[in-house]
Design an enzyme around this catalytic site. Structure first.
Site, PDB file in Angstrom:
ATOM      1  N   ASP A 324       0.833  -1.208   0.000  1.00 35.63           N
ATOM      2  CA  ASP A 324       0.000   0.000   0.000  1.00 35.63           C
ATOM      3  C   ASP A 324       0.868   1.259   0.000  1.00 35.63           C
ATOM      4  O   ASP A 324       1.934   1.264   0.610  1.00 35.63           O
ATOM      5  CB  ASP A 324      -0.861   0.063   1.271  1.00 35.63           C
ATOM      6  N   GLY A 344       1.728  -2.282  -5.557  1.00 41.78           N
ATOM      7  CA  GLY A 344       1.067  -3.552  -5.804  1.00 41.78           C
ATOM      8  C   GLY A 344      -0.294  -3.664  -5.158  1.00 41.78           C
ATOM      9  O   GLY A 344      -1.014  -4.633  -5.392  1.00 41.78           O
ATOM     10  N   ASP A 345      -0.648  -2.677  -4.325  1.00 39.14           N
ATOM     11  CA  ASP A 345      -1.933  -2.792  -3.633  1.00 39.14           C
ATOM     12  C   ASP A 345      -2.605  -1.423  -3.587  1.00 39.14           C
ATOM     13  O   ASP A 345      -2.484  -0.648  -4.524  1.00 39.14           O
ATOM     14  CB  ASP A 345      -1.697  -3.387  -2.235  1.00 39.14           C
ATOM     15  N   ASP A 346      -3.282  -1.108  -2.485  1.00 36.44           N
ATOM     16  CA  ASP A 346      -3.984   0.168  -2.399  1.00 36.44           C
ATOM     17  C   ASP A 346      -2.999   1.324  -2.513  1.00 36.44           C
ATOM     18  O   ASP A 346      -1.879   1.246  -2.024  1.00 36.44           O
ATOM     19  CB  ASP A 346      -4.698   0.290  -1.049  1.00 36.44           C
TER      20      ASP A 346
END
Ligand SMILES: *[C@@H]1O[C@H](CO)[C@@H](O)[C@H](O)[C@H]1NC(C)=O
Ligand SMILES: *[C@@H]1O[C@H](CO)[C@@H](O)[C@H](O)[C@H]1NC(C)=O
Length: 356
Positions: A324, A344-346
């Protein structure tokens, strides 16, 4: 909310209640229609015009203020402030009065909350003043070597120990010159600026075996990924105030690959470290820094207030797990602006307590 604000927000509602009926014409356009169905309540166009001019000014002012306020996302009307226009005639649409009134009231409330915030601070970054520090030290004064191989943990700890205990008036700036400074995790202290020159890289060691553990957060009751403690963030701040991390877009590199692989192979013993965490802290600015390859979340302010994050770049591969960008957690007055985040995420995820 000040008395003036209160009057300003109640006045239009009151005036409209008494004088007029209005309807939502297009998405953000409120059309004022004369309500002259009671002869003893003669309303002249002029009066309505004054009211609508007042309302337009009011909305323009509040939305302008809102643009620089803390909570731009809470201002749905900001992109296009409502516009009041006067329509002559005797349209009477009693049915939509309450609906429209509710809409207007909530619009005014939203704008008011922005204005209140903006009244205290005119821009997002203004919530934490940028402090210029006269006392400056360099990591090289403490034996720091930016060759990408030498472990600089001792240099960081000693430099920060010096800042903490010498307590120079106005705090101290720790300068990181160009070079790659490998280090284990370290703790920041209050009243300091960590300044990364152009080409400076603070790089996390890939030795995960010696990575210190700390207690889980009280509101989580356990580690985020695994039960028990959690690995301390690479750069950590606990109970601090007046801390700035800035410079000329130097890099803080978490070398997260080893951690991502442990996650993929399910060999993680404890929750992975964040790249930067501030806990129980206030008055934090993070700006003009590049964050790269965090083991887990990148920037995690938890139980904090007055945190400004701006002009940062956060990078991690799209397949990196849970990287994140910014996770403001149980914190207030966190402002994030003008940043580039690709992970790779939020990108930005607001967390609240869980586990309690
Ligand atoms: C860093 O801060 C954490 C949390 O406050 C503490 O547990 C740890 O002992 C500190 N580490 C050092 C080297 O001072
Ligand atoms: C650093 O990066 C930010 C965000 O990309 C940018 O706005 C800023 O101009 C850069 N500053 C320098 C000194 O290069």
């Amino acid at each position: 909310m000040g008395a003036e604000m209160l009057t300003k927000s109640i006045m239009p509602i009151f005036l409209f209640l008494v004088y007029s009926l209005f309807e939502v014409e297009r998405q953000h356009t409120l059309v004022v229609t004369l309500l002259n169905w009671k002869s003893d309540m003669m309303v002249y166009h002029g009066q309505i015009r004054v009211i609508s001019r007042f309302l337009n000014d009011f909305f323009k002012k509040t939305t302008d203020a809102c643009k620089g306020s803390l909570k731009p996302t809470s201002c749905p009307l900001i992109a296009q402030p409502p516009k009041f226009t006067v329509v002559s005639g005797e349209k009477m649409r009693i049915g939509c009065v309450w609906e429209t009134l509710a809409c207007l009231t909530s619009a005014i409330m939203v704008l008011n909350s922005c204005t209140t915030a903006a009244g205290e601070v005119t821009t997002c970054s203004g919530i934490v003043p940028m402090v210029y520090r006269n006392d400056k030290i360099s990591i090289t004064d403490f034996g720091g070597i930016g060759d990408g191989r030498t472990l600089n943990t001792k240099a960081f700890n000693e430099a920060i120990y010096r800042i903490k205990h010498l307590r120079r008036r106005g705090g101290t700036l720790l300068y990181i010159p160009p070079g790659v400074y490998l280090t284990q995790s370290f703790n920041l202290t209050s009243r300091m600026t960590l300044y990364l020159a152009k080409g400076a890289v603070i790089k996390a060691t890939q030795n995960t075996a010696n990575w210190p553990l700390i207690a889980p957060l009280a509101s989580y009751g356990r580690g985020r990924e695994r039960p028990g403690g959690r690995y301390i963030s690479f750069i950590h701040g606990d109970g601090l105030h007046d801390v700035i991390i800035t410079g000329e877009n130097g890099t803080i590199d978490g070398q997260g690959g080893v951690w991502w692989n442990m996650w993929r192979r399910r060999t993680l013993q404890f929750t992975r470290p964040n790249l930067i965490e501030f806990k129980d802290s206030r008055g934090i600015i993070i700006s003009n820094v590049i964050f790269k390859n965090s083991p887990f979340w990148n920037i995690h302010p938890v139980y904090c207030s007055n945190v400004v994050i701006r002009h940062v770049t956060i990078l991690a591969p799209p397949d990196s797990p849970n990287t994140d960008g910014i996770d403001p957690d149980s914190s207030s007055h966190v402002c994030i602006e003008d940043s580039y985040i690709s992970t790779g995420d939020d990108l930005v995820a607001r967390n609240i307590w869980w586990g309690v």
